[in-house]
Design a protein around this motif. Structure first.
Motif, PDB file in Angstrom:
ATOM      1  N   LEU A   9       0.829  -1.195   0.000  1.00  0.00           N
ATOM      2  CA  LEU A   9       0.000   0.000   0.000  1.00  0.00           C
ATOM      3  C   LEU A   9       0.870   1.254   0.000  1.00  0.00           C
ATOM      4  N   HIS A  10       1.934   1.241   0.786  1.00  0.00           N
ATOM      5  CA  HIS A  10       2.835   2.397   0.832  1.00  0.00           C
ATOM      6  C   HIS A  10       3.463   2.630  -0.539  1.00  0.00           C
ATOM      7  N   ALA A  11       3.880   1.551  -1.197  1.00  0.00           N
ATOM      8  CA  ALA A  11       4.489   1.676  -2.526  1.00  0.00           C
ATOM      9  C   ALA A  11       3.482   2.209  -3.538  1.00  0.00           C
ATOM     10  N   PHE A  12       2.224   1.760  -3.416  1.00  0.00           N
ATOM     11  CA  PHE A  12       1.173   2.212  -4.321  1.00  0.00           C
ATOM     12  C   PHE A  12       0.929   3.714  -4.162  1.00  0.00           C
ATOM     13  N   VAL A  13       0.817   4.166  -2.915  1.00  0.00           N
ATOM     14  CA  VAL A  13       0.576   5.582  -2.654  1.00  0.00           C
ATOM     15  C   VAL A  13       1.765   6.414  -3.114  1.00  0.00           C
ATOM     16  N   GLU A  14       2.967   5.930  -2.870  1.00  0.00           N
ATOM     17  CA  GLU A  14       4.171   6.673  -3.274  1.00  0.00           C
ATOM     18  C   GLU A  14       4.242   6.794  -4.798  1.00  0.00           C
ATOM     19  N   LYS A  15       3.844   5.738  -5.507  1.00  0.00           N
ATOM     20  CA  LYS A  15       3.856   5.776  -6.975  1.00  0.00           C
ATOM     21  C   LYS A  15       2.944   6.881  -7.485  1.00  0.00           C
TER      22      LYS A  15
END
Length: 333
Positions: A9-15
């Protein structure tokens, strides 16, 4: 190895945060979009996260994050009187079997219950829908209750719609409608499926070519066993998604939550008179009644609006009396 959900989820939001800044995407407060969106995204169900991962535009992603614009317990009458600009009422202009005008009792005292936003329909062929809304051609959308909405491009779950929908207990539904891939400008109209088409006079949302546009619609269910809503586009063709965000129904009657408090035994001397106040209730409860329990050979009188026990003991021996109070509250929603 499968990625930790929190890490994913963190990677998705950062993307998406990087895309917003690097491509200058149109969002409110772009620098803090990720922080603002994390809570909503973390609450997504598995199927909604899958939809989010397939989103190709920030508009489509933000449409998935649309939540009910009103609080639980909001009455339908209050909402209609307020006439908020971001919510349209599909019953306006529609003459149907059950509506607030012809059957007011069916719509009296309705309050809002929010559900986790869930995809009911998606017109896009790529998502399992039946194709775009074409100018002047109406489509029927089934709001359930169904165990799955995948037959019309929606979620493979029941979207949290309770079985009481099938019993005609839910008088109106609120959904978010989003317009995608428009070929030009136009507008959408939604109404209960059993009503005449009011699109000549009623607009649920306007759209233009380009960005994803989202609005909220309250549609009467006609109190049928299943909720069907019809929609039509006037103007350019457009793809359309609908997401249930809540429904209006009569509040569920709550049983009283009652407790009994007691003063304990009070000694009433021989040949004497004694007054004792009934015990107090907790701040969360109201005193509903007072009871006085004497022995067999003396009289009890009510006094002070029923809050005091008056004992008269005419016997030659002391007896014991007890004062009790019944304290009640209405259980919260």
């Amino acid at each position: 190895m499968q990625q930790n959900p929190a890490t994913a989820l963190h990677a998705f939001v950062e993307k998406w945060q990087q895309r917003i800044l690097s491509e200058n995407l149109s969002v409110a407060d772009p620098q803090n979009w990720g922080v603002r969106s994390m809570t909503k995204l973390a609450a997504f169900s598995a199927d909604r996260l899958e939809l989010a991962n397939r989103a190709t535009s920030i508009g489509e992603l933000e449409a998935l994050m649309a939540s009910a614009p009103i609080a639980n317990g909001t009455s339908l009458a209050t909402l209609m009187a307020a006439k908020p600009g971001n919510i349209s009422f599909a019953s306006v202009g529609a003459v149907q079997k059950n509506d607030p005008t012809t059957t007011p009792a069916a719509y009296a005292n309705l309050v809002f219950t929010a559900v986790n936003p869930c995809r009911i329909s998606d017109s896009r062929l790529s998502q399992g829908g039946g194709g775009p809304f074409m100018n002047g051609t109406s489509k029927t959308i089934d709001f359930g209750p169904d165990s799955s909405y995948s037959f019309q491009g929606g979620s493979a779950t029941n979207c949290g719609m309770p079985t009481s929908v099938g019993l005609g207990q839910i008088a109106a539904v609120m959904f978010a409608v989003s317009s995608f891939s428009q070929t030009g400008a136009g507008y959408l109209t939604f109404w209960a499926a059993t009503a005449p088409d009011p699109s000549a006079t009623v607009v649920s949302m306007f759209y233009t070519a380009g960005p994803v546009q989202t609005a909220f619609v309250v549609a009467p269910t006609d109190l049928f066993s299943n909720v069907f809503v019809r929609g039509i586009s006037r103007g350019a063709n457009t793809e359309v998604t609908t997401d249930i965000v809540g429904y209006f129904a009569k509040p569920i009657a709550a049983l009283l939550d009652c407790v009994t408090t007691t003063s304990g035994g009070v000694s009433i001397p021989a040949n004497s008179f004694l007054a004792v106040s009934a015990p107090a209730c907790a701040a969360t409860h109201n005193r509903m009644s007072v009871d006085c329990f004497p022995g067999n050979f003396f009289q009890v009188l009510a006094g002070d609006s029923g809050t005091t026990c008056y004992w008269n003991n005419p016997t030659a021996s002391a007896v014991t009396g007890t004062a009790t109070a019944t304290c009640c509250r209405t259980a919260g929603r």
